[in-house]
Design a protein around this motif. Structure first.
Motif, PDB file in Angstrom:
ATOM      1  N   THR A   1       6.929 -10.993   8.810  1.00  0.00           N
ATOM      2  CA  THR A   1       8.449 -11.306   9.532  1.00  0.00           C
ATOM      3  C   THR A   1       9.090 -10.003   9.899  1.00  0.00           C
ATOM      4  O   THR A   1      10.058 -10.039  10.250  1.00  0.00           O
ATOM      5  CB  THR A   1       9.125 -12.264   8.810  1.00  0.00           C
ATOM      6  OG1 THR A   1       9.454 -11.597   7.424  1.00  0.00           O
ATOM      7  CG2 THR A   1       8.480 -13.740   8.518  1.00  0.00           C
ATOM      8  N   ARG A   2       8.451  -8.904   9.304  1.00  0.00           N
ATOM      9  CA  ARG A   2       8.999  -7.595   9.575  1.00  0.00           C
ATOM     10  C   ARG A   2       9.233  -7.129  10.752  1.00  0.00           C
ATOM     11  O   ARG A   2       8.399  -7.197  11.766  1.00  0.00           O
ATOM     12  CB  ARG A   2       8.230  -6.466   8.743  1.00  0.00           C
ATOM     13  CG  ARG A   2       8.011  -6.978   7.320  1.00  0.00           C
ATOM     14  CD  ARG A   2       9.546  -7.048   6.561  1.00  0.00           C
ATOM     15  NE  ARG A   2      10.089  -5.424   6.588  1.00  0.00           N
ATOM     16  CZ  ARG A   2       9.554  -4.569   5.628  1.00  0.00           C
ATOM     17  NH1 ARG A   2       8.448  -4.722   4.722  1.00  0.00           N
ATOM     18  NH2 ARG A   2      10.073  -3.391   5.702  1.00  0.00           N
ATOM     19  N   GLU A   3      10.471  -6.656  11.221  1.00  0.00           N
ATOM     20  CA  GLU A   3      11.039  -6.083  12.543  1.00  0.00           C
ATOM     21  C   GLU A   3       9.837  -5.205  13.156  1.00  0.00           C
ATOM     22  O   GLU A   3       9.526  -4.252  12.453  1.00  0.00           O
ATOM     23  CB  GLU A   3      12.216  -5.641  12.768  1.00  0.00           C
ATOM     24  CG  GLU A   3      12.619  -5.425  14.240  1.00  0.00           C
ATOM     25  CD  GLU A   3      14.048  -4.766  14.001  1.00  0.00           C
ATOM     26  OE1 GLU A   3      14.597  -4.390  15.280  1.00  0.00           O
ATOM     27  OE2 GLU A   3      14.815  -4.886  12.984  1.00  0.00           O
ATOM     28  N   GLY A   4       9.444  -5.416  14.443  1.00  0.00           N
ATOM     29  CA  GLY A   4       8.464  -4.470  15.028  1.00  0.00           C
ATOM     30  C   GLY A   4       7.200  -4.669  14.751  1.00  0.00           C
ATOM     31  O   GLY A   4       6.345  -3.712  15.088  1.00  0.00           O
ATOM     32  N   CYS A   5       6.568  -5.651  14.089  1.00  0.00           N
ATOM     33  CA  CYS A   5       5.366  -6.026  13.781  1.00  0.00           C
ATOM     34  C   CYS A   5       4.466  -7.270  14.494  1.00  0.00           C
ATOM     35  O   CYS A   5       3.537  -7.600  14.246  1.00  0.00           O
ATOM     36  CB  CYS A   5       5.079  -6.342  12.147  1.00  0.00           C
ATOM     37  SG  CYS A   5       5.978  -5.048  10.983  1.00  0.00           S
ATOM     38  N   GLY A   6       5.454  -7.907  15.183  1.00  0.00           N
ATOM     39  CA  GLY A   6       4.899  -9.149  15.799  1.00  0.00           C
ATOM     40  C   GLY A   6       3.858  -9.107  16.864  1.00  0.00           C
ATOM     41  O   GLY A   6       3.010  -9.829  17.071  1.00  0.00           O
TER      42      GLY A   6
ATOM     43  N   GLU B   1       8.276   3.130   5.534  1.00  0.00           N
ATOM     44  CA  GLU B   1       9.407   2.663   6.132  1.00  0.00           C
ATOM     45  C   GLU B   1      10.343   3.791   6.326  1.00  0.00           C
ATOM     46  O   GLU B   1      10.779   3.840   7.342  1.00  0.00           O
ATOM     47  CB  GLU B   1      10.075   1.467   5.315  1.00  0.00           C
ATOM     48  CG  GLU B   1      11.052   0.864   6.072  1.00  0.00           C
ATOM     49  CD  GLU B   1      11.677  -0.413   5.189  1.00  0.00           C
ATOM     50  OE1 GLU B   1      12.376  -0.109   4.552  1.00  0.00           O
ATOM     51  OE2 GLU B   1      11.099  -1.469   5.842  1.00  0.00           O
TER      52      GLU B   1
ATOM     53  N   ARG C   1      11.598   5.484  10.004  1.00  0.00           N
ATOM     54  CA  ARG C   1      12.839   5.716  10.747  1.00  0.00           C
ATOM     55  C   ARG C   1      13.329   7.047  10.842  1.00  0.00           C
ATOM     56  O   ARG C   1      14.049   7.425  11.907  1.00  0.00           O
ATOM     57  CB  ARG C   1      13.760   5.311   9.493  1.00  0.00           C
ATOM     58  CG  ARG C   1      15.199   5.034   9.793  1.00  0.00           C
ATOM     59  CD  ARG C   1      16.119   4.388   8.730  1.00  0.00           C
ATOM     60  NE  ARG C   1      16.313   5.443   7.614  1.00  0.00           N
ATOM     61  CZ  ARG C   1      15.912   4.740   6.403  1.00  0.00           C
ATOM     62  NH1 ARG C   1      15.131   4.007   6.186  1.00  0.00           N
ATOM     63  NH2 ARG C   1      15.868   5.768   5.198  1.00  0.00           N
TER      64      ARG C   1
END
Length: 416
Positions: free
Chosen positions: A42-47, A118, A122
């Motif tokens: 569900t982590r953002e940017g991994c879909g 992570e 960033r």
């Protein structure tokens, strides 16, 4: 001539932050019940990435576990390490270690594979989007695989022997071995273990080069070692830390000696050379048994590496047969990590924590999502199995070729 016995290294505290529990108690409850928490990432940017299933730590609030001044200069993998170290020290009754020569008698040893991806991502995005003036000063340290050792020691004021093990997945076991040897040489206390946070987009892209990584999208099918359906492993974040100290001094202060680190050995057989890992892992097992003065038939349970790659699983099963002989077909084997993922360097430390808990409770946790075992192993599946457990063997192999074996003995009873 001195007749004093060598100092035995004991585990007196355990701390866990894992996908299936953010405390030792919740971790053990989930493990013994075989609760699988593998799920879609569900982590953002991994879909958009082909890696779709992992073990995420979702019930963890960094600001409630780590002070702001440390929070802003550290990555998620170090947040896990600091929180788990706090738990372990509290469990050992050493929240404020009172040892001869403290703080120089307390050290820290960790292992890490992925580092602070992570945080690094960033800051690199800031560099790309806004320029170098917008990159924070902690970029130089937060991504580094040694950050957890450094930050735990700084935060706690520990000035004893500190180190970091770089041995990919097997480094978790090697860190425990380094802790045990430091204690045997005279250090009072070592905080040791491993945590990982490999689920940021940058870190995940780096992992996509591993042929052993599972890209299956169904959580209950993505990680099934020792079966015909084996299709690789799924990663996980989190990990565990333990307190290692001299058994005699631990007993003198009334601490609960949970287990002793009886024997360890490590070998190297080369990246992804899984057939060769049979010989390397068997050699490590024999070395660990020899150091522990442990006969093969004394092993009551094996916590397997369980990579989930057919060639690697076969090599592990054959290595057990080579090292344990006829006992290999009788000793129960388990891989509770199939419920929450294989967390790189953290995986064998979580296995070691589970092994200690299994010996204490007389209960072997199951291997969730695994059925129809296709190797000559007594793999514990479906549900936990009651057993009298005094000695456990924990195994780990790294994708780059490291092999490691650790013998743990139940700590209860006379220290003599």
């Amino acid at each position: 001539m001195s007749t004093s016995r060598p100092r035995r290294a004991a585990i007196t505290g355990i701390g866990v932050v894992a996908p299936n529990g953010t405390s030792t108690e919740t971790f053990w409850k989930s493990a013994r019940e075989g609760i699988s928490v593998l799920d879609r990432i569900t982590r953002e940017g991994c879909g958009h990435l082909p890696l779709r299933v992992a073990g995420e730590v979702r019930d963890f609030d960094p600001p409630s576990a780590v002070e702001e001044r440390y929070l802003v200069q550290t990555d998620r993998f170090t947040h896990f390490a600091m929180a788990a170290a706090d738990q372990a020290l509290d469990d050992a009754g050493l929240d404020r270690p009172d040892t001869d020569g403290a703080p120089f008698s307390v050290g820290v040893v960790t292992a890490a594979g992925s580092g602070g991806g992570e945080f690094g991502q960033r800051e690199l995005q800031q560099l790309w989007d806004k320029g170098s003036r917008f990159v924070g000063p902690y970029q130089s340290i937060a991504w580094f695989y040694a950050a957890s050792t450094g930050q735990i020691s700084i935060r706690r004021g520990f000035k004893g022997p500190c180190g970091v093990v770089a041995a990919d997945e097997a480094g978790g076991l090697d860190a425990l071995a380094h802790a045990a040897r430091a204690v045997r040489r005279g250090t009072d206390v070592i905080v040791a273990g491993a945590t990982e946070a490999p689920l940021a987009p940058y870190s995940m892209v780096c992992q996509l080069g591993y042929e052993e990584l599972s890209t299956v999208g169904e959580p209950d099918r993505a990680y099934r070692p020792f079966t015909d359906a084996a299709c690789g492993f799924v990663p996980a974040e989190g990990g565990a830390m333990v307190v290692v100290e001299a058994e005699t001094s631990a007993r003198e202060r009334g601490a609960n000696v949970r287990a002793t680190l009886a024997g360890h050995a490590a070998t190297f057989t080369g990246a992804s050379r899984w057939e060769q890992s049979r010989e390397g892992l068997a050699h490590a097992i024999r070395g660990a048994l020899r150091e522990a003065a442990c006969a093969p038939e004394e092993i009551d349970v094996v916590f397997a590496d369980a990579l989930g790659v057919p060639e690697a699983d076969r090599a592990e099963a054959l290595a057990l047969a080579d090292a344990l002989g006829a006992h290999a077909g009788r000793v129960p084997v388990t891989a509770p990590k199939t419920a929450f993922g294989r967390g790189y360097s953290a995986a064998p430390v979580l296995d070691s924590a589970a092994a200690v808990l299994a010996m204490e409770h007389g209960l072997i946790p199951p291997t969730p999502n695994v059925f129809d075992v296709c190797h000559d192993l007594d793999l514990v599946t479906s549900r936990a199995r009651a057993a009298e457990l005094r000695t456990a063997l924990v195994l780990s192999r790294g994708l780059m070729g490291s092999n490691s074996a650790l013998v743990l003995r139940l700590g209860a009873g006379d220290a003599s």
